[in-house]
Scaffold this active site. Structure first.
Site, PDB file in Angstrom:
ATOM      1  N   ASP A 126      77.684  32.477 -82.375  1.00 41.53           N
ATOM      2  CA  ASP A 126      76.260  32.227 -82.148  1.00 41.53           C
ATOM      3  C   ASP A 126      76.237  31.405 -80.870  1.00 41.53           C
ATOM      4  O   ASP A 126      76.595  30.221 -80.876  1.00 41.53           O
ATOM      5  CB  ASP A 126      75.647  31.438 -83.303  1.00 41.53           C
ATOM      6  CG  ASP A 126      74.148  31.272 -83.104  1.00 41.53           C
ATOM      7  OD1 ASP A 126      73.733  30.897 -81.995  1.00 41.53           O
ATOM      8  OD2 ASP A 126      73.389  31.514 -84.055  1.00 41.53           O
ATOM      9  N   HIS A 127      75.860  32.032 -79.749  1.00 40.04           N
ATOM     10  CA  HIS A 127      76.116  31.355 -78.479  1.00 40.04           C
ATOM     11  C   HIS A 127      75.308  30.064 -78.327  1.00 40.04           C
ATOM     12  O   HIS A 127      75.655  29.209 -77.531  1.00 40.04           O
ATOM     13  CB  HIS A 127      75.934  32.305 -77.286  1.00 40.04           C
ATOM     14  CG  HIS A 127      74.522  32.577 -76.900  1.00 40.04           C
ATOM     15  ND1 HIS A 127      73.727  33.473 -77.561  1.00 40.04           N
ATOM     16  CD2 HIS A 127      73.750  32.067 -75.914  1.00 40.04           C
ATOM     17  CE1 HIS A 127      72.532  33.505 -76.994  1.00 40.04           C
ATOM     18  NE2 HIS A 127      72.521  32.651 -75.975  1.00 40.04           N
ATOM     19  N   HIS A 132      70.110  31.719 -84.013  1.00 37.55           N
ATOM     20  CA  HIS A 132      70.063  30.575 -83.089  1.00 37.55           C
ATOM     21  C   HIS A 132      69.165  29.447 -83.607  1.00 37.55           C
ATOM     22  O   HIS A 132      69.541  28.281 -83.601  1.00 37.55           O
ATOM     23  CB  HIS A 132      69.536  31.004 -81.717  1.00 37.55           C
ATOM     24  CG  HIS A 132      70.241  32.190 -81.138  1.00 37.55           C
ATOM     25  ND1 HIS A 132      71.569  32.431 -81.330  1.00 37.55           N
ATOM     26  CD2 HIS A 132      69.799  33.207 -80.352  1.00 37.55           C
ATOM     27  CE1 HIS A 132      71.917  33.537 -80.682  1.00 37.55           C
ATOM     28  NE2 HIS A 132      70.849  34.026 -80.096  1.00 37.55           N
TER      29      HIS A 132
HETATM   30  C1  BG6 Z   1      70.201  36.583 -77.530  1.00 31.96           C
HETATM   31  C2  BG6 Z   1      69.054  37.479 -77.876  1.00 31.96           C
HETATM   32  O1  BG6 Z   1      70.982  36.315 -78.661  1.00 31.96           O
HETATM   33  O2  BG6 Z   1      69.687  35.359 -77.029  1.00 31.96           O
HETATM   34  C3  BG6 Z   1      68.149  37.712 -76.680  1.00 31.96           C
HETATM   35  O3  BG6 Z   1      69.551  38.721 -78.362  1.00 31.96           O
HETATM   36  C4  BG6 Z   1      67.713  36.394 -76.083  1.00 31.96           C
HETATM   37  O4  BG6 Z   1      67.008  38.473 -77.042  1.00 31.96           O
HETATM   38  C5  BG6 Z   1      68.921  35.504 -75.852  1.00 31.96           C
HETATM   39  O5  BG6 Z   1      67.039  36.660 -74.880  1.00 31.96           O
HETATM   40  C6  BG6 Z   1      68.487  34.123 -75.426  1.00 31.96           C
HETATM   41  O6  BG6 Z   1      69.617  33.392 -75.057  1.00 31.96           O
HETATM   42  P1  BG6 Z   1      69.515  32.247 -73.970  1.00 31.96           P
HETATM   43  O7  BG6 Z   1      70.880  31.638 -73.962  1.00 31.96           O
HETATM   44  O8  BG6 Z   1      69.129  32.902 -72.690  1.00 31.96           O
HETATM   45  O9  BG6 Z   1      68.456  31.314 -74.459  1.00 31.96           O
END
Ligand code: BG6
Length: 509
Positions: free
Chosen positions: A196-197, A259
């Site tokens: 989960d980044h 997230h």
């Molecule tokens: C991803 C989603 O996990 O996270 C995308 O699939 C989203 O839809 C993105 O835009 C948002 O990540 P960050 O790091 O740009 O906030």
């Protein structure tokens, strides 16, 4: 940019010899995130001294062709400019192996390739498999790795193996359980790293430091002092060229289930026994989601708002409505905005409303967690009712302006006792003077080191899906409206109405 870490510290951080295999290496994720992250780790000297990465995909490419493609991707997406001499050394460790996920024989060839490189280099590697394919292939890759003897630990030339799984991890509770059990036929839970980044973002990790390395906040971190909490994940982008995926998913599955709930869990956990073993933190996080009030299906309409953007303006540009985006099904009811009122039913948080929202095509990209503290019990200031005093507000801005601010009331200069809000703040940029690494850099490094702390465990994923199950059930009936909002606005009116009964308002971001 100078490497911000001291030499000695680098050496401690360097993981053991690793051979990483990326499934879906010709895809978007590898181009935009994985290879740029690996390059930046190489530049910072964090990669293992013995390292190689093999990209796999159905397209037939030579190592050289793949390296050239990766060079282009890294130049386009790296947070730093590519340095020729670093690329030169790094790219010698990049290989490509054509592979059809459905063909067991291709996995045997992959094994032979890995063994041949290991023998040539005289190394024993940890094998790290990264599933960057479409999610319907996750199970097949794991199964075929197992059949080819690639999921086992000590085999010839293998020290240990682990599997990194990208999101989406299932689309509901049942599919997540099925996927978990398929993966576990070839890998043990401790070998599976669900990514989960958001957990790799500095500001999200800082929630733990902020809460547990300071003495002054923790005594206030409960129902006695916290009035309510808001979490907002706002994006200005639309679905772009991802409509095929997004239209099946919606923002609830894309952002909230993973997230947003992960950030909220960290914000609300009890102190873990330790921060240095993965399960102590994950045990506490899962308790938070388990303690969240489950809606009855009939309550969903009064606790959630779903909506879709219509045509509008963002940054002066005219943008399409969701239903006009290419690849979106005609008459689709997929959510591009969601707002919800949650409650954690435990001793610490009982009765504290938690409002969450996430949306595409909002006026700007901003992710923020905001804790509103209760007002003082009485007002001593003439002409001001208690309700007119502002809440103390602690805002953790995850992005784009990474930092923390605290709003307090203060006396405005002058002979009168005038109360005005002021903000004390800290931003990463000005306090530390170095840009944050991309979340994937931290997570790939942790995966190579075998540290699962920032990865999601099976029970966390399943609890999050269980929490949302009644919502999906109610949404599948036509009783819950799909509201609309103009692209470039802060969402539908119904989102504001969700907070009104308790006298709250969304924070202006
Ligand atoms: C991803 C989603 O996990 O996270 C995308 O699939 C989203 O839809 C993105 O835009 C948002 O990540 P960050 O790091 O740009 O906030």
């Amino acid at each position: 940019m100078e490497n911000p870490f001291a030499e000695g510290e680098n050496r401690i951080l360097r993981p053991p010899a690793t051979a990483m295999v990326i499934f879906g290496a010709t895809g978007d994720l590898n181009h935009r995130k994985l290879m740029p992250a690996l390059y930046n780790l190489a530049e910072d000297e964090y990669l293992p001294a013995a390292f190689l990465v093999i990209g796999t995909g159905r397209t037939k490419l030579s190592d050289e062709q793949f390296r050239a493609d990766m060079r282009k991707a890294v130049s386009e997406h790296s947070r730093r400019e590519v340095k020729a001499e670093i690329w030169e050394a790094f790219s010698k460790n990049i290989f490509y192996q054509p592979l059809d996920i459905g063909a067991e024989a291709d996995f045997v060839l992959l094994r032979q390739r890995l063994e041949a490189i290991a023998a040539e280099r005289g190394e024993t590697f940890n094998y790290l498999y990264y599933l960057a394919t479409a999610p319907n292939f996750f199970g097949a890759v794991a199964t075929n790795l197992g059949k080819a003897g690639l999921s086992e630990r000590p085999g010839s030339g293998i020290r240990s193996t682990s599997l990194v799984v990208e999101k989406p991890f299932g689309v509901d509770l049942e599919s997540a359980r099925t996927l978990n059990s398929t993966l576990r036929q070839s890998f043990e839970e401790k070998q599976i790293l669900r990514i989960d980044h958001y957990l790799g973002k500095e500001t999200v990790q800082n929630i733990l430091v902020f809460r547990f390395a300071n003495g002054i906040f923790e005594p206030l971190w409960n129902r006695n002092y916290v009035d309510h909490i808001q979490v907002s994940v706002c994006e200005d982008i639309g679905v772009g060229n991802r409509a095929g995926y997004f239209d099946q998913s919606g923002i609830m599955r894309d952002i909230v289930q993973n997230h947003l709930l992960q950030m909220l869990s960290l914000l609300c956990i009890e102190a873990p026994i330790s921060l240095s073993d993965a399960d102590s933190i994950r045990d506490e996080k899962v308790k938070v989601v388990r303690a969240m009030k489950r809606f009855r299906v009939e309550e969903v309409a009064s606790h959630t708002v779903r909506a879709q953007y219509t045509r509008g303006f963002i940054a002066g540009e005219n943008v399409n409505g969701y239903l006009e985006e290419q690849g979106v099904r005609k008459g689709s009811s997929t959510d591009t905005f969601v707002a919800m009122k949650l409650e954690i039913e435990n001793w610490r948080w009982s009765g504290v409303p938690i409002y969450i929202r996430a949306g595409k095509r909002l006026p700007k990209r901003i992710t923020e967690i905001t804790v509103y503290f209760k007002r003082p019990p009485e007002s001593l200031f003439r002409g001001r009712q208690v309700e007119e005093l502002e809440h103390n507000v602690l805002a953790i801005q995850v992005q784009p302006k990474e930092g923390i601010s605290l709003k307090v009331s203060s006396k405005a200069p002058g002979p009168r006792m005038r109360v005005r809000p002021v903000v004390m703040d800290f931003t990463y940029g000005s306090s530390f003077g170095v840009p944050s690494a991309d979340a994937y850099e931290r997570l790939l490094l942790d995966a190579m080191r075998g540290d699962a702390t920032l990865f999601t465990r099976d029970d966390e994923i399943e609890e999050a899906w269980a929490l949302l199950a009644p919502v999906f059930e109610a949404w599948s009936s036509s009783n819950v409206p799909v509201h609309t909002y103009e692209a470039g606005s802060w969402g539908p009116r119904a989102a504001a109405a969700l907070l009104r009964p308790s006298g709250h308002r969304w924070r202006r971001l």
